[in-house]
Design an enzyme around this catalytic site. Structure first.
Site, PDB file in Angstrom:
ATOM      1  N   THR A 118       0.829  -1.160  -0.103  1.00 23.23           N
ATOM      2  CA  THR A 118      -0.008   0.152  -0.053  1.00 23.23           C
ATOM      3  C   THR A 118       0.641   1.417   0.069  1.00 23.23           C
ATOM      4  O   THR A 118       2.060   1.211   0.554  1.00 23.23           O
ATOM      5  CB  THR A 118      -0.895  -0.017   1.198  1.00 23.23           C
ATOM      6  OG1 THR A 118      -1.554   1.307   1.417  1.00 23.23           O
ATOM      7  CG2 THR A 118      -0.273  -0.237   2.563  1.00 23.23           C
ATOM      8  N   TYR A 142      -1.252   0.334   9.915  1.00 27.12           N
ATOM      9  CA  TYR A 142      -1.648  -0.378   8.939  1.00 27.12           C
ATOM     10  C   TYR A 142      -0.531  -0.413   7.891  1.00 27.12           C
ATOM     11  O   TYR A 142       0.069  -1.303   7.331  1.00 27.12           O
ATOM     12  CB  TYR A 142      -2.941   0.253   8.279  1.00 27.12           C
ATOM     13  CG  TYR A 142      -3.231  -0.197   6.743  1.00 27.12           C
ATOM     14  CD1 TYR A 142      -3.128  -1.615   6.427  1.00 27.12           C
ATOM     15  CD2 TYR A 142      -3.156   0.632   5.652  1.00 27.12           C
ATOM     16  CE1 TYR A 142      -3.452  -1.923   5.151  1.00 27.12           C
ATOM     17  CE2 TYR A 142      -3.373   0.123   4.448  1.00 27.12           C
ATOM     18  CZ  TYR A 142      -3.609  -1.111   4.214  1.00 27.12           C
ATOM     19  OH  TYR A 142      -3.668  -1.541   2.874  1.00 27.12           O
TER      20      TYR A 142
END
Ligand code: UDP
Length: 328
Positions: A118, A142
């Site tokens: 990501t 995350y």
């Protein structure tokens, strides 16, 4: 040669689209999912191997049964806000599970790995265009958990010869243009589905998270990429590895940034309705601007996004929101 590919999180949003793309490309996607966030209805492009990535014995069984030629690893928690309040959940579910999976693949002799990473691994970098060379400085758990998995893949590459293609996604949007599958999360936290639910009257309003960022209109800027284009890149990445090309990292975005207000305005045009909005506070962990350089995947993999317009992504998502399988 068996053409099975183990797709973890194959019942989730991106994983299910990947299963469809793999099937269309002549592979057999084996969906590995624990259905914590996945949907049984989305498993329709190959066999299901139900299981949890933290269950090593189950993983060994599945590797032995299908002898996959590669792994595509999507299964993960991916909510920036939640990762800030409950980091242990992210380190356990993302990082420990990935270590289990990589070890199981390695022990089974499966040495090709496509990983869904990501742009959240970059953190907040003052509006610079982010590419594969940009230093990763995650500002939420995350992003931190995904960067740790990237490191793991590199270490297993050096020590055991594991070959990996790492894709750093920007903001995935849209739905299968045929309307077979689409995005649905419980709870939903993503901008476009929340906005479409508000337009459809399924939610009272959309809250804009912060209007005081250092951007043109004060709202966060993101680079949206269509899920079908994204999974096309994964098939190219898999073929890259099957062609014995070296491990590499690719950013997947269109290279165009849109502010939250611009996404709202395009949604109003596409749906011909008005999103009711509430001005809210910033959400912890959000970077002001995340926009990709988006050149390397095109140059090396030959990736050509076909649905790169934001309005196309919103229109496909809107069609999915009206499909019988969509549950808000
Ligand atoms: N956002 C918002 N309201 C919402 C959900 C998201 O204003 O209800 C903003 C969020 O702050 C971010 C952008 O929309 O700037 C995209 O957020 P999303 O959660 O869709 O994806 P993320 O960027 O976290 O991966």
């Amino acid at each position: 040669m068996t053409k099975h590919v183990l797709v973890t999180g194959g019942a989730g949003y991106v994983g299910a689209h990947a299963c469809k793309a793999l099937k269309q490309a002549g592979f057999i996607p084996v969906c590995f999912d624990n259905f914590n966030t996945g949907w049984r209805e989305a498993v329709k492009f190959g066999p299901l191997a139900e299981g949890d990535l933290l269950d090593r014995a189950r993983l060994d069984e599945v590797f032995a049964q299908y002898k996959p030629i590669a792994v595509m690893h999507f299964a993960a928690l991916s909510l920036v806000g939640e990762s800030m309040t409950n980091p242990s959940k992210y380190w356990r579910t993302n990082v420990m599970a990935a270590l289990n999976l990589i070890e199981a693949a390695n022990d089974a002799g499966c040495d090709k790995f496509v990983f869904s990473s990501t742009c959240a691994t970059y953190g907040d970098q003052d509006g610079v265009v982010l590419d594969e060379m940009t230093q990763q400085r995650p500002i939420n758990a995350y992003g931190g958990s995904k960067r740790a998995i990237e490191d793991m893949l590199r270490d297993f590459g050096a020590s055991h010869g594991l070959k990996s293609v790492i894709f750093r996604y920007f903001n995935v949007a849209g739905a299968d243009p045929d309307g077979e599958i689409g995005e649905q999360h419980v709870p939903e936290t993503h901008l476009i589905p929340l906005m479409l639910d508000a337009i459809a009257g399924k939610r009272a309003a959309l809250t804009v998270f912060g209007s005081d960022y250092d951007t043109e209109d004060g709202t966060c800027v993101r680079d949206y990429v269509h899920v079908s284009d994204l999974v096309d890149a994964h098939v190219l990445g898999l073929n890259w590895l099957l062609d014995d090309k070296p491990s590499d990292v690719f950013c997947l975005g269109t290279g165009n940034g849109f502010s939250v207000r611009e996404v709202i305005s395009q949604s109003n045009s596409v749906t011909n309705r008005e999103v009711p909005i509430i001005e809210g506070e910033r959400r912890a962990g959000d970077a002001a601007v995340l926009v990709s350089g988006s050149v390397k995947a095109k140059e090396l993999l030959g990736w050509q996004p076909k649905r790169a317009e934001l309005s196309t992504m919103i229109a496909d998502a809107w069609r999915w929101h009206q499909a019988p399988d969509y549950k808000a």
